[in-house]
Design a protein around this motif. Structure first.
Motif, mmCIF file in Angstrom:
data_model
loop_
_atom_site.group_PDB
_atom_site.id
_atom_site.type_symbol
_atom_site.label_atom_id
_atom_site.label_comp_id
_atom_site.label_asym_id
_atom_site.label_seq_id
_atom_site.Cartn_x
_atom_site.Cartn_y
_atom_site.Cartn_z
ATOM 1 N N UNK A 1 0.973 -1.237 0.104
ATOM 2 C CA UNK A 1 0.067 0.080 -0.054
ATOM 3 C C UNK A 1 0.841 1.195 -0.039
ATOM 4 N N UNK A 2 1.485 1.565 -1.349
ATOM 5 C CA UNK A 2 2.403 2.739 -1.330
ATOM 6 C C UNK A 2 1.546 4.192 -1.777
ATOM 7 N N UNK A 3 1.894 5.091 -0.947
ATOM 8 C CA UNK A 3 1.693 6.351 -1.451
ATOM 9 C C UNK A 3 2.411 6.521 -2.538
ATOM 10 N N UNK A 4 2.174 7.606 -3.549
ATOM 11 C CA UNK A 4 2.952 7.900 -4.712
ATOM 12 C C UNK A 4 2.850 9.541 -4.840
ATOM 13 N N UNK A 5 3.999 9.697 -5.504
ATOM 14 C CA UNK A 5 4.054 11.331 -5.713
ATOM 15 C C UNK A 5 4.887 11.508 -6.961
ATOM 16 N N UNK A 6 5.028 12.805 -7.283
ATOM 17 C CA UNK A 6 5.681 13.454 -8.416
ATOM 18 C C UNK A 6 6.828 14.379 -7.944
ATOM 19 N N UNK A 7 7.862 14.269 -8.494
ATOM 20 C CA UNK A 7 8.878 15.504 -8.448
ATOM 21 C C UNK A 7 9.211 15.781 -9.509
ATOM 22 N N UNK A 8 10.001 17.042 -9.455
ATOM 23 C CA UNK A 8 10.521 17.407 -10.709
ATOM 24 C C UNK A 8 12.024 18.167 -10.509
ATOM 25 N N UNK A 9 12.963 18.228 -11.806
ATOM 26 C CA UNK A 9 14.171 18.466 -11.431
ATOM 27 C C UNK A 9 14.270 19.605 -12.672
ATOM 28 N N UNK A 10 14.452 20.714 -12.593
ATOM 29 C CA UNK A 10 14.971 21.755 -13.676
ATOM 30 C C UNK A 10 16.343 21.805 -13.622
ATOM 31 N N UNK A 11 16.983 22.103 -14.964
ATOM 32 C CA UNK A 11 18.553 22.245 -15.195
ATOM 33 C C UNK A 11 19.155 23.226 -14.069
ATOM 34 N N UNK A 12 19.994 22.737 -13.591
ATOM 35 C CA UNK A 12 20.839 23.672 -12.558
ATOM 36 C C UNK A 12 20.230 23.671 -11.205
ATOM 37 N N UNK A 13 18.971 22.815 -11.008
ATOM 38 C CA UNK A 13 18.221 23.256 -9.834
ATOM 39 C C UNK A 13 18.175 21.816 -8.958
ATOM 40 N N UNK A 14 17.803 21.654 -8.037
ATOM 41 C CA UNK A 14 17.491 20.595 -7.067
ATOM 42 C C UNK A 14 16.314 20.179 -7.431
ATOM 43 N N UNK A 15 16.212 18.676 -7.175
ATOM 44 C CA UNK A 15 14.961 18.024 -7.180
ATOM 45 C C UNK A 15 13.930 18.662 -6.318
ATOM 46 N N UNK A 16 12.575 19.108 -6.611
ATOM 47 C CA UNK A 16 11.584 19.486 -5.849
ATOM 48 C C UNK A 16 10.377 18.678 -5.874
ATOM 49 N N UNK A 17 9.588 18.625 -4.714
ATOM 50 C CA UNK A 17 8.478 17.881 -4.677
ATOM 51 C C UNK A 17 7.405 18.542 -5.284
ATOM 52 N N UNK A 18 6.482 17.845 -6.106
ATOM 53 C CA UNK A 18 5.439 18.575 -6.691
ATOM 54 C C UNK A 18 3.860 18.056 -6.235
ATOM 55 N N UNK A 19 3.684 16.843 -5.993
ATOM 56 C CA UNK A 19 2.283 16.408 -5.731
ATOM 57 C C UNK A 19 2.598 14.782 -4.973
#
Length: 120
Positions: free
Chosen positions: A30-48
């Motif tokens: 029973x995993x929760x799931x989510x999205x992250x994103x990483x733009x060029x030159x930036x750290x990965x960030x949480x989305x949802x």
């Protein structure tokens, strides 16, 4: 658990895209799931993030009101509907499975990422 993200591409500002994340392998957990994103030159960030049941969702303020996270457990697939896209949404988007926290999700498994490019 293996995660495969897809659906990225090139879109004009104010356009829409829908990302998918298909899970395979030992998906009985029973995993929760989510999205992250990483733009060029930036750290990965949480989305949802979305809970296992789908009854709980949480978004970063940067996408609230524009993005919608959902999942279909019968298909072992999670989605991210992205509307009113902005150039600053350009990034590689990663899906993750794990346990949600008060501010996002602690990812245990990760997909390979899908590129989203928004032109102005």
């Amino acid at each position: 658990v293996q995660l495969q993200a897809s659906g990225g591409g090139l879109v004009q500002a104010r356009g829409s895209l829908r990302l998918s994340c298909a899970a395979s392998g030992r998906t009985s957990g029973s995993y929760d799931m989510g999205w992250f994103r990483q733009a060029p030159g930036k750290e990965r960030e949480f989305v949802a993030v979305i809970s296992w049941s789908g009854g709980y969702t949480y978004y970063t303020d940067l996408v609230k009101g524009r993005f919608t996270i959902s999942r279909d457990n019968a298909k072992n697939t999670m989605y991210l509907q992205m509307n009113s896209l902005k150039p600053e949404d350009t990034a590689v988007y990663y899906c993750s499975a794990g346990a949600r926290t008060s501010t996002g999700i602690r990812g245990r498994y990760w997909g390979q990422g899908t590129q989203v490019t928004v032109s102005s």
